[in-house]
Design a protein around this motif. Sequence first.
Motif, PDB file in Angstrom:
ATOM      1  N   SER A  32       0.871  -1.165   0.000  1.00 13.93           N
ATOM      2  CA  SER A  32       0.000   0.000   0.000  1.00 13.93           C
ATOM      3  C   SER A  32       0.913   1.220   0.000  1.00 13.93           C
ATOM      4  N   PHE A  34       1.198   5.609   0.091  1.00 17.95           N
ATOM      5  CA  PHE A  34       0.548   6.821   0.569  1.00 17.95           C
ATOM      6  C   PHE A  34       1.419   8.038   0.249  1.00 17.95           C
ATOM      7  N   SER A  94       3.630   0.689   2.908  1.00 18.05           N
ATOM      8  CA  SER A  94       3.216  -0.161   4.021  1.00 18.05           C
ATOM      9  C   SER A  94       2.679  -1.466   3.469  1.00 18.05           C
ATOM     10  N   GLY A  95       2.410  -2.413   4.362  1.00 18.66           N
ATOM     11  CA  GLY A  95       1.855  -3.677   3.936  1.00 18.66           C
ATOM     12  C   GLY A  95       1.708  -4.627   5.102  1.00 18.66           C
ATOM     13  N   ARG A  96       0.841  -5.634   4.918  1.00 19.81           N
ATOM     14  CA  ARG A  96       0.570  -6.571   6.007  1.00 19.81           C
ATOM     15  C   ARG A  96       1.823  -7.300   6.453  1.00 19.81           C
ATOM     16  N   ALA A  98       4.695  -6.344   6.679  1.00 23.90           N
ATOM     17  CA  ALA A  98       5.556  -5.479   7.501  1.00 23.90           C
ATOM     18  C   ALA A  98       4.826  -5.041   8.759  1.00 23.90           C
ATOM     19  N   GLY A  99       3.743  -5.708   9.077  1.00 22.04           N
ATOM     20  CA  GLY A  99       3.022  -5.382  10.295  1.00 22.04           C
ATOM     21  C   GLY A  99       2.314  -4.043  10.254  1.00 22.04           C
ATOM     22  N   ASN A 100       2.030  -3.587   9.073  1.00 20.18           N
ATOM     23  CA  ASN A 100       1.315  -2.321   8.872  1.00 20.18           C
ATOM     24  C   ASN A 100       2.103  -1.095   9.293  1.00 20.18           C
ATOM     25  N   LYS A 101       3.381  -1.266   9.643  1.00 20.97           N
ATOM     26  CA  LYS A 101       4.162  -0.078   9.973  1.00 20.97           C
ATOM     27  C   LYS A 101       4.403   0.716   8.700  1.00 20.97           C
ATOM     28  N   LEU A 102       4.436   2.020   8.828  1.00 21.63           N
ATOM     29  CA  LEU A 102       4.696   2.887   7.690  1.00 21.63           C
ATOM     30  C   LEU A 102       6.191   3.123   7.564  1.00 21.63           C
ATOM     31  N   PHE A 104       8.673   5.649   5.698  1.00 23.05           N
ATOM     32  CA  PHE A 104       8.648   6.952   5.053  1.00 23.05           C
ATOM     33  C   PHE A 104       9.885   7.167   4.191  1.00 23.05           C
ATOM     34  N   GLY A 105       9.680   7.925   3.105  1.00 24.35           N
ATOM     35  CA  GLY A 105      10.819   8.443   2.369  1.00 24.35           C
ATOM     36  C   GLY A 105      11.406   9.628   3.122  1.00 24.35           C
TER      37      GLY A 105
ATOM     38  N   PHE B  33       0.636   3.490  16.939  1.00 26.29           N
ATOM     39  CA  PHE B  33       2.038   3.473  16.495  1.00 26.29           C
ATOM     40  C   PHE B  33       2.774   4.678  17.081  1.00 26.29           C
ATOM     41  N   TYR B  35       6.334   6.945  16.213  1.00 26.21           N
ATOM     42  CA  TYR B  35       7.388   7.209  15.239  1.00 26.21           C
ATOM     43  C   TYR B  35       8.304   8.304  15.798  1.00 26.21           C
ATOM     44  N   VAL B 101      -4.304  -3.097   6.037  1.00 27.65           N
ATOM     45  CA  VAL B 101      -3.699  -1.770   5.966  1.00 27.65           C
ATOM     46  C   VAL B 101      -4.799  -0.727   5.995  1.00 27.65           C
TER      47      VAL B 101
END
Lengths: 114, 115
Positions: A32, A34, A94-96, A98-102, A104-105, B33, B35, B101
């Motif tokens: 996913s 964003f 993100s993705g399942r 990866a445990g839904n963690k985002l 970032f660039g 979460f 960060y 997600v």
Amino acid sequence: AQSVTQLDSHVSVSEGTPVLLRCNYSSSYSPSLFWYVQHPNKGLQLLLKYTSAATLVKGINGFEAEFKKSETSFHLTKPSAHMSDAAEYFCVVSGRAAGNKLTFGGGTRVLVKP
Amino acid sequence: GAGVSQSPRYKVAKRGQDVALRCDPISGHVSLFWYQQALGQGPEFLTYFQNEAQLDKSGLPSDRFFAERPEGSVSTLKIQRTQQEDSAVYLCASSLNRQGVGEQYFGPGTRLTVT
């Protein structure tokens, strides 16, 4: 593993001209994707998201992004920049798996000149 | 409705002090979460809670960092014996979804400065 590369750390445009923010991602599964925007001293705001539906995604404030799997890209565009678009923009994956963690660039700072 | 709130918004700590940062997620959100955003960089994942369970703490940079969410709502990030490299903005985000997600809603962050 997942990662994101934003190809430009700074972008400068004139008001009324198009904006292009480039993003390439790496992911070992169906990701996913964003785009978030961060105005000075404000929280992160979601602009748009791609979650395996239409590859052309429309977001808020006239922004849109196109998912290109063959190029592993998710570039953000806007046809006509406004002064209020000056901010920091983050491409995120993100993705399942990866445990839904985002992830970032590094961000692209947009400057809009009058 | 109310969004994600964080307190304090700004915190200055002397090196070696302990700090506690609070996050109030959106009511009913299962996932939470934390960060860390260093100056001029994108946010980096620290830890993840599903209700009261801490399912992922792989991003915590050292054992001086500790997070909890005892009743599955409010969360606290604690940093012991702060160091200058801990200076950053700490962001909290919550999500409605238990799995899959979903959109993460971010708080305004706590800016920590260690002197």
